[in-house]
Design a protein around this motif. Structure first.
Motif, PDB file in Angstrom:
ATOM      1  N   LYS A  42       0.826  -1.207   0.000  1.00 26.09           N
ATOM      2  CA  LYS A  42       0.000   0.000   0.000  1.00 26.09           C
ATOM      3  C   LYS A  42       0.861   1.258   0.000  1.00 26.09           C
ATOM      4  N   LEU A  43       1.996   1.212   0.693  1.00 26.74           N
ATOM      5  CA  LEU A  43       2.906   2.356   0.779  1.00 26.74           C
ATOM      6  C   LEU A  43       3.845   2.453  -0.424  1.00 26.74           C
ATOM      7  N   PHE A  84       3.949   5.483   7.047  1.00 29.19           N
ATOM      8  CA  PHE A  84       2.521   5.725   6.888  1.00 29.19           C
ATOM      9  C   PHE A  84       2.118   7.035   7.574  1.00 29.19           C
ATOM     10  N   PHE A  88       0.740  10.447   5.800  1.00 25.18           N
ATOM     11  CA  PHE A  88      -0.563  11.025   6.153  1.00 25.18           C
ATOM     12  C   PHE A  88      -0.429  12.523   6.396  1.00 25.18           C
ATOM     13  N   ILE A  93      -1.393  10.348   1.958  1.00 23.07           N
ATOM     14  CA  ILE A  93      -2.237   9.209   2.354  1.00 23.07           C
ATOM     15  C   ILE A  93      -3.513   9.734   3.011  1.00 23.07           C
TER      16      ILE A  93
END
Length: 557
Positions: A42-43, A84, A88, A93
């Motif tokens: 996902k990253l 993550f 964000f 994100i």
């Protein structure tokens, strides 16, 4: 060996539940490694996931295999959390339900918040074995204490589905310092999807957790005097379970290894293996002896555990423990206790009565001399075994409140043999009983209600058992159809020594056999104690009085 000893000892277990159980029942439930890989992708981290795993494995090469895996996973989780959270705050994100202001002011990790969102989406597999899941729910309801390292809500959902209520839940380290009942308690020691800050996943999280982990062992050890421990959904290579076992090992008294093995049972998943293969294992690195069960047949495994029955479920014990404690502490301290006898039916109302300031205490004593209120199983057994644990007034009150007017429960024995005026039943109870009788079948209608494929004539039970397997729906139906042909002595022996046990198992396992047994019991009751028609005439005066007025809260049909 262990499982038989646990069941025979008839003591509710302490159950540890790991990720293997979630993977068994929930769609897209990941192992720890799979979860980390999901977020790594996902990253879109440039270094391949398993390349990073390989490099970290070399870093910890001097450790045991179990510790290597654990340290690699926690370091990977630490890397993911850092990237993550930074992504964000940089705006790269998006996390549903979380703003940067909320994350900053409430000190929430966006990574952990997103993890909670992920686990909230979990749902049961479409091809799930419903019988197995039902037995799993029963096991959870019989667990004295449940300890889990899972974040998801599978346990709470299944317990609520089974009991309509939830256990007392403690998240993280909460509860281990508190005075608790040690009944129907759930400890989510690695956190819960309901609280992102509680999740234990990074290296730093585990370092803080390990400082307090001895509290878990102390809590469980205090209950182990009478309760066995069962591990479900863990691998013995799992560092979490090994850490717990190691803590137990250091605290348990030195004793016979067989006795220690019977205290702790570890269930290991073995794909396709339908037997419950049991052995006593000794882990020399932990200096620990335990019972191992290898299986893929969890339905039979749960059914074995579910034979344990201490009379009241842990949830009931906790509920009424706390109510009685409140009565004694709150009212007793003021010297304002008034003694009354209450039925189980009224126990549910005690909490409201305490809040209203009423002075009540529950009286305890020999069950034959106290106003004891039955459940369906205890009522049926007492009725046909003639143990007389319930006064006729209590029995008729129970019959009156069983379902609606069309719900059938045997009560002809009491109705046809007692003077209602001496029992002083409440008007609404008598009204409900009369309504039931108006809808009640006679013996012939019970017999004629048997399905046409089961209307086969026999003159003895032996003849029936030669054709139909004992305890099957067809066997029970055929017996019901032949109630007038089979000698009463045979029927009495069958009901007392076979049918009641079958009904008890059907109730505990919640199977459709309950319906077949209930019809049989109603028919047998009418055969032995007579129909209600004659008795209704004898009580016509009281019936007319009730018909002439509306009983409060009831229709006048």
């Amino acid at each position: 060996m262990g499982l038989k000893e646990i069941v025979d000892n008839n003591s509710y277990p302490i159950v540890f539940i790991g990720s293997g159980i979630s993977k068994r029942y929930l769609e897209e439930s990941d192992s720890w490694e799979e979860l980390l890989q999901r977020y790594w992708k996902k990253l879109k981290i440039s270094t391949p996931f398993y390349s990073e795993m390989h490099d970290l494995t070399k870093k910890y090469s001097d450790l045991s295999d179990e510790d290597i895996g654990f340290n690699v996973n926690t370091e990977i989780a630490t890397i993911i959390k850092e990237k993550f959270d930074n992504g964000f705050y940089n705006g790269d994100i998006h996390v549903a339900g979380l703003t940067d202001k909320m994350a900053y002011q409430q000190n929430i990790s966006p990574f952990k918040f997103d993890l909670c969102n992920h686990f909230k989406k979990a749902h049961l597999k479409s091809n799930i074995d419903k019988d197995e899941l039902n037995q799993f729910g029963i096991l959870l309801s019989k667990a004295k204490i449940i300890v889990t390292t899972n974040y998801d809500s599978l346990i709470e959902t299944e317990l609520h589905h089974k009991n309509g209520q939830s256990p007392k839940t403690y998240i993280g380290q909460s509860g281990f310092f508190d005075e608790t009942d040690n009944w129907s308690e759930l400890y989510k020691i690695h956190g819960s999807l309901t609280d992102p800050s509680s999740l234990i996943i990074t290296k730093e999280d585990y370092e803080e957790y390990d400082k307090q982990s001895i509290l878990i062992s102390a809590k469980i050890l205090s209950s182990m005097i009478s309760s066995p421990i069962v591990f479900l959904g863990y691998s013995l290579t799992d560092r979490n379970v090994r850490k717990l076992l190691s803590d137990f090992s250091s605290q348990l008294p030195r004793e016979d290894t067989r006795k220690t093995a019977n205290r702790i049972l570890v269930v290991e998943y073995k794909k396709g293996h339908k037997e419950l293969t049991e052995s006593i294992e000794n882990d020399h690195s932990l200096n620990f002896t335990y019972t191992s069960i290898k299986t893929d047949n969890y339905t039979d495994l749960y059914k074995q555990f579910n034979r344990i029955d201490e009379g009241a479920t842990p949830l009931e014990v906790r509920k009424y423990n706390s109510l009685i404690k409140r009565l004694v502490e709150d009212s007793g301290r003021k010297g304002e206790i008034e003694s009354v006898l209450v039925s189980v039916e009224n126990l549910d109302k005690i909490d409201d009565q305490i809040n209203q300031g009423k002075h009540i205490v529950v009286a305890l004593g020999d069950k034959k001399y106290i106003y004891v209120y039955p459940d369906l199983l205890s009522y049926i057994k007492d009725y046909f075994l003639n143990t007389n644990n319930y006064l006729p007034a209590v029995a008729l009150s129970f019959a009156a409140h069983q379902g609606d007017r069309k719900t059938k429960v045997p009560f002809a024995k009491y109705w046809n043999s007692v003077d209602l005026d001496t029992l002083k039943l409440k008007d609404d109870e008598l009204f409900k009983l009369e309504n039931k009788i108006r809808c009640y079948p006679n013996l012939d209608s019970i017999i004629n209600s048997v399905g046409r494929y089961d209307r086969k004539k026999f003159n003895s039970l032996d003849e029936i058992f030669k054709v139909f397997p004992l305890g099957t729906p067809k066997c029970i139906s055929v017996i019901t159809y032949n109630l007038k042909r089979i000698p009463k002595t045979e029927l009495s022996d069958y009901v007392i020594n076979t049918a009641l046990d079958g009904f008890e198992n059907a109730v505990k396992e919640n199977t459709s056999l309950k319906t077949f047994y209930r019809k049989l019991f109603v028919g047998y009751d009418l055969l032995v104690n007579g129909d209600f028609a004659q008795q209704k005439k004898l009580k016509a005066t009281r019936v007319t009085e009730l018909d002439g007025k509306a009983v409060k809260g009831l229709p006048t049909d």
